[in-house]
Design an enzyme around this catalytic site. Structure first.
Site, PDB file in Angstrom:
ATOM      1  N   ASP A   1       0.514  -2.241   2.722  1.00  0.00           N
ATOM      2  CA  ASP A   1      -0.685  -1.660   1.490  1.00  0.00           C
ATOM      3  C   ASP A   1      -1.574  -2.101   1.941  1.00  0.00           C
ATOM      4  OD1 ASP A   1      -1.303  -0.575  -0.724  1.00  0.00           O
ATOM      5  OD2 ASP A   1      -1.272  -2.385  -1.324  1.00  0.00           O
TER       6      ASP A   1
ATOM      7  N   ASP B   1       1.297  -6.183  -3.182  1.00  0.00           N
ATOM      8  CA  ASP B   1       0.685  -6.171  -3.791  1.00  0.00           C
ATOM      9  C   ASP B   1       0.934  -6.317  -5.081  1.00  0.00           C
ATOM     10  OD1 ASP B   1      -1.547  -5.422  -3.486  1.00  0.00           O
ATOM     11  OD2 ASP B   1      -2.758  -7.115  -4.180  1.00  0.00           O
TER      12      ASP B   1
END
Length: 646
Positions: A345, A539
């Protein structure tokens, strides 16, 4: 907590007692061996009497060292669990002593006592190795706080952390651990986060900063408002991960366990056949073949495998914890060793996840502070992340008296009257909507145009800053042999591509929804070979579905969301993506050590088993084939926990 420490202390005392007992047995054994080999016993008791005297004397160190092994074998036989190391050691050593009743063969009491003694020495090595690999994990267990200081009725009350409610004010004094996650209300200090992240540099905190449980307060007194109950705090989550890690076994580890269940009864049957069938067929004396069977039994003990393989994985998990990397089980460590595609990500993983002013480009003759001052005043009432970053970049004091009116145009920007000047702060559409002029910027990021009374004065560039070690992380993965790095993000394509170019990411996909990320990861999984694995690093709460879907999910644990940490298989407590390459290298080294031990243990054992079957291996060689191989394998396994901190 006190009860846990008491149990650990009791365990240490038991190991110390065992060490003393084995040293005592070794001293007695050495004395008897000297008396036996120098002929002292034969001189006192005669030729035959000396044999029985040595039988009785060798029994002393044998029982001192091995009474617990014999007791364990008896207990397991009563439970129906016959075939284990205790049973093999018991039968082989008792059989060696029983050879005294065969007058046509040499006595083997010394070998019988030596087998038991050195088997116990090997067990001590195992206990030491397990204890050493537990140290880093035990350090994690010690992060659990014993109490919390809560403000009640104007005084401090020391209570159990479980009794503290969300929103309570707790006081953390210098030298104490932060018991619960929260926000600093008052006080300035430095926090030692080494136990959680492996980071040696203290973290400076003050009012408004987040603090996580398990850190040690080093200097000032902190008043912290709790944001989570103790059961959901960082320290509780870590302890739960550590405690559950041993339950999730790797396929190699499970295979060794299944192998031992089949292997042990098979070699017992082979030893029995070797001892009984040849003399029944008239191929030699009973004593000779029984001795071969006993030697076969000693060599066949699978302790080198069943000890060293789990210990290697355990050492790898312990070594990772020293680096602030929590691995939830040896199965994930094994999968990580085969990762050849790493998917990231962007926001909060490769970048800090916070907007910052990275450049101010004023028009010719305009002071940059002039541009920033008007922009900061115009954004004075906005809570938008972009507005917050502009105000954070402005070093002066925002004087709200200078503001006459502020109007926010959704999705475009802000129109405000500052010092009786009409100020526009926003994107291209805001400028176009008000007929203002502007010009594009070559830098990647969010461009905030500023005009005063219809005059274009410049623009501010705001971007999500790339993490300091993000480029190192990508380079480290390439060096570790990862074939492909991929970035998935919901951000704009030009921003994502600029970050990918800066870091050297192989492939990038932008403007993705959470379900699009899952679909992309599934495509990567489908393209993988039989041995290859895909790891996803994220995250945010929207990363949880992808973390679960990937072969290995890696979460940023320091500032990452609870959902991401729960869904992940591996947690990076320091939020440093560069540690991913270190985790992969450690996993591969652990697997290399595991297979070294498997090949070495089986190779040596098969060779000595063949020699024993043909009568070419004596009991002393059998001792090496069992205990020697186990000790060497254990020492090799201990290398898995050896890591170098940076």
């Amino acid at each position: 907590m006190a009860e846990k420490r008491k149990r650990r202390r009791k365990k240490r005392e038991t190991l110390q007692h065992k060490l003393k007992r084995i040293i005592c047995a070794l001293v007695i054994f050495a004395a008897v061996l000297i008396a036996d080999e120098t002929g002292l016993l034969r001189g006192i008791f005669g030729a035959r009497g000396g044999v029985y005297a040595s039988f009785a004397l060798y029994l002393v160190p044998y029982l001192v060292a091995g009474h617990d092994v014999l007791r364990g074998a008896y207990r397991n036989i009563r439970r129906g669990q016959v075939f284990d190391e205790n049973f093999l050691m018991g039968v082989a050593t008792i059989g060696a002593f029983a050879m005294v009743f065969f007058p046509d063969t040499d006595p083997h009491m010394a070998e019988g006592a030596a087998v038991m003694l050195f088997y116990q020495v090997g067990e001590l090595f195992q206990a030491y190795a397990v204890g050493k690999s537990r140290k880093s994990i035990a350090a994690m267990m010690d992060i659990a706080p014993d109490y919390a200081n809560v403000e009640r009725g104007g005084a401090l009350a020391r209570v159990d952390p479980d009794e503290v409610a969300v929103g309570d004010i707790i006081v953390v004094k210098p030298g104490e651990r932060v018991p619960i996650d929260g926000t600093v209300e008052a006080g300035d200090s430095q926090l030692d986060t080494a136990a959680l992240t492996g980071e040696s540099v203290p973290r400076v905190v003050g009012p408004g900063n987040q603090v996580i449980s398990g850190c040690i307060n080093m200097t000032g007194v902190l008043r912290v408002r709790t944001t989570k109950p103790f059961g959901e705090s960082t320290v509780s989550r870590i302890l739960e991960l550590v405690e559950n890690a041993s339950e999730k076994k790797a396929r190699t580890e499970s295979f060794i366990t299944r192998f031992a269940r089949v292997y042990t009864p098979a070699v017992c049957a082979a030893a029995l056949a070797l001892a009984v069938l040849p003399p029944l067929l008239g191929l030699g004396a009973w004593s000779d073949w029984i001795l071969r069977g006993l030697t076969f039994l000693v060599v066949s003990c699978p302790c080198a495998l069943v000890i060293s393989v789990p210990l290697s994985f355990f050492g790898g998990i312990g070594g990772a914890s020293k680096l602030g990397i929590l691995v939830k089980g040896s199965n994930y460590l094994e999968a990580l060793a085969h990762v050849d595609t790493v998917v990231f990500d962007k926001t909060g993983t490769l970048t800090d996840g916070t907007f910052n002013v990275v450049a101010i480009h004023p028009e010719e003759g305009i002071d940059p502070d002039y541009v920033l001052s008007y922009a900061a005043h115009a954004e004075a009432y906005s809570d938008h992340p972009i507005a917050l970053s502009v105000r954070a970049a402005y070093s002066g004091r925002i004087d709200e008296a200078r503001l006459a009116e502020v109007r926010e145009e959704s999705g475009h920007g802000v129109v405000a009257r500052v010092d009786e000047h009409v100020v526009l702060v926003g994107n291209d559409k805001l400028m176009e909507g008000h007929g203002g002029s502007y010009h594009a910027c070559q830098l990647t990021g969010t461009i905030l145009h500023v005009s005063v009374d219809g005059r274009y004065v410049g623009h501010i560039v705001i971007a999500d800053v790339v993490k300091a070690d993000a480029a190192e992380a990508i380079a480290g993965l390439c060096a570790a042999g990862v074939a492909r790095t991929v970035m998935l993000t919901g951000d704009r394509a030009e921003v994502a591509e600029a970050v990918a170019r800066e870091l050297g990411v192989d492939e990038v996909h932008a403007q993705l929804l959470p379900e699009d990320k899952v679909r992309r990861v599934e495509e990567l999984l489908a393209a993988e070979g039989e041995r290859g694995r895909v790891a996803f690093v994220g995250d945010g709460i929207n990363d949880a579905p992808v973390l679960t879907r990937a072969d290995v999910g890696i979460a940023m644990g320091g500032m990452g969301s609870d959902a991401a940490i729960e869904a992940a298989d591996i947690v990076l407590m320091d939020d440093k993506p560069s540690n991913i390459a270190r985790a992969i290298s450690l996993a591969r080294r652990t697997m290399k050590i595991v297979w070294q031990n498997i090949v070495f243990a089986l190779g040596v054992k098969m060779l000595i088993l063949a020699l024993a079957a043909f009568g070419l291996a004596n009991m002393w060689l059998a001792v090496f084939g069992d205990v020697g191989v186990a000790v060497i394998a254990i020492l090799n396994a201990m290398r898995a926990m050896s890591v170098r901190k940076v």
